[in-house]
Design a protein around this motif. Structure first.
Motif, PDB file in Angstrom:
ATOM      1  N   GLU A 112       9.130   6.385  21.908  1.00 39.03           N
ATOM      2  CA  GLU A 112      10.158   6.667  22.744  1.00 39.03           C
ATOM      3  C   GLU A 112      11.293   5.426  22.741  1.00 39.03           C
ATOM      4  O   GLU A 112      11.056   4.375  22.527  1.00 39.03           O
ATOM      5  N   ASP A 113      12.586   5.799  23.392  1.00 32.64           N
ATOM      6  CA  ASP A 113      13.376   4.938  23.619  1.00 32.64           C
ATOM      7  C   ASP A 113      12.923   4.126  24.923  1.00 32.64           C
ATOM      8  O   ASP A 113      13.198   4.609  26.124  1.00 32.64           O
ATOM      9  N   ILE A 114      12.786   2.877  24.635  1.00 31.10           N
ATOM     10  CA  ILE A 114      12.284   1.999  25.783  1.00 31.10           C
ATOM     11  C   ILE A 114      13.436   1.384  26.331  1.00 31.10           C
ATOM     12  O   ILE A 114      14.319   0.545  25.739  1.00 31.10           O
ATOM     13  N   LYS A 115      13.807   1.716  27.736  1.00 29.95           N
ATOM     14  CA  LYS A 115      14.996   0.905  28.459  1.00 29.95           C
ATOM     15  C   LYS A 115      14.669   0.908  29.718  1.00 29.95           C
ATOM     16  O   LYS A 115      13.550   1.525  30.449  1.00 29.95           O
ATOM     17  N   SER A 116      15.297   0.126  30.553  1.00 22.43           N
ATOM     18  CA  SER A 116      15.230  -0.312  31.687  1.00 22.43           C
ATOM     19  C   SER A 116      15.384   1.039  32.731  1.00 22.43           C
ATOM     20  O   SER A 116      16.065   1.910  32.510  1.00 22.43           O
ATOM     21  N   GLY A 117      14.312   1.184  33.617  1.00 22.98           N
ATOM     22  CA  GLY A 117      14.449   2.364  34.466  1.00 22.98           C
ATOM     23  C   GLY A 117      13.303   3.491  34.144  1.00 22.98           C
ATOM     24  O   GLY A 117      13.245   4.192  34.972  1.00 22.98           O
ATOM     25  N   LEU A 118      12.670   3.190  32.907  1.00 23.11           N
ATOM     26  CA  LEU A 118      11.889   4.356  32.275  1.00 23.11           C
ATOM     27  C   LEU A 118      10.598   4.331  33.294  1.00 23.11           C
ATOM     28  O   LEU A 118       9.953   3.345  33.542  1.00 23.11           O
ATOM     29  N   LEU A 119      10.293   5.635  33.926  1.00 27.77           N
ATOM     30  CA  LEU A 119       9.155   5.518  34.619  1.00 27.77           C
ATOM     31  C   LEU A 119       8.091   6.000  34.133  1.00 27.77           C
ATOM     32  O   LEU A 119       7.994   6.869  32.990  1.00 27.77           O
ATOM     33  N   VAL A 120       7.037   5.313  34.315  1.00 26.41           N
ATOM     34  CA  VAL A 120       5.699   5.579  33.702  1.00 26.41           C
ATOM     35  C   VAL A 120       4.525   5.596  34.921  1.00 26.41           C
ATOM     36  O   VAL A 120       4.710   4.848  35.897  1.00 26.41           O
ATOM     37  N   SER A 121       3.616   6.696  34.400  1.00 31.94           N
ATOM     38  CA  SER A 121       2.654   6.590  35.670  1.00 31.94           C
ATOM     39  C   SER A 121       1.456   5.838  35.431  1.00 31.94           C
ATOM     40  O   SER A 121       1.131   5.210  34.113  1.00 31.94           O
ATOM     41  N   TYR A 122       0.600   5.370  36.209  1.00 26.82           N
ATOM     42  CA  TYR A 122      -0.473   4.608  36.147  1.00 26.82           C
ATOM     43  C   TYR A 122      -1.614   4.933  37.232  1.00 26.82           C
ATOM     44  O   TYR A 122      -1.426   5.628  37.897  1.00 26.82           O
ATOM     45  N   ASP A 123      -2.699   4.657  36.711  1.00 24.53           N
ATOM     46  CA  ASP A 123      -4.146   4.953  37.423  1.00 24.53           C
ATOM     47  C   ASP A 123      -4.169   3.903  38.491  1.00 24.53           C
ATOM     48  O   ASP A 123      -3.747   2.797  38.180  1.00 24.53           O
TER      49      ASP A 123
END
Length: 159
Positions: A112-123
């Motif tokens: 993916e295009d990694i950029k600031s603000g990218l939302l990622v879910s976590y456990d």
């Protein structure tokens, strides 16, 4: 680096932890005036005031020969913020849990295009690592179970 490659306004690195911005160049005297932007040793003890003082931002002068021997990489002035972020990311020391989380994050979003603000879910089990990464300004919680990557976090993943 060759002496004729040194130019005013450009940034130079030793390809380690040092970054200098050339302020002026006196070819007749063979001297380069520069501002220190990043260094392996960025603070020194001032015995007069009994405090630590930052060396960053200080201007110094050196011979063009010595500067060209030190300099390995040349950056354009508009790359200043990006280069400083990457140097800061290189200096970060993460705990084993934080490093494991960032490594898994890197695998998860690879391609993916990694950029600031990218939302990622976590456990929820990664809560302690997220707290540490928040304190180090790599990520920011954006609600229940989601984080947003901050510019320093992006630089860390790119290194």
């Amino acid at each position: 680096m060759k002496i004729n490659e040194i130019a005013v306004g450009y940034l130079y690195s030793d390809n380690k932890k040092g970054l200098r911005e050339v302020i002026s160049l006196d070819a007749g005297q063979g001297m380069v005036r520069y501002k220190l932007l990043a260094a392996k040793i960025s603070h020194e003890y001032d015995f007069a005031t009994r405090t630590q003082k930052s060396l960053l931002g200080l201007e110094s002068e050196i011979t063009t020969q010595a500067f060209s021997t030190w300099a390995k990489i040349k950056y354009a002035p508009e790359e200043k913020e990006t280069v400083l972020l990457h140097l800061k990311a290189m200096k970060l020391k993460l705990s084993p849990g934080e490093k494991a989380f960032m490594d898994s994050l890197n695998e998860e979003i690879s391609g993916e295009d990694i950029k600031s603000g990218l939302l990622v879910s976590y456990d929820h089990t990664a809560g302690r690592a997220i707290t540490g990464l928040e304190k180090k300004c790599l990520v920011k919680r954006e609600g229940k179970g989601e984080i947003a990557l901050l510019p320093l976090g992006v630089a860390y993943l790119e290194k």
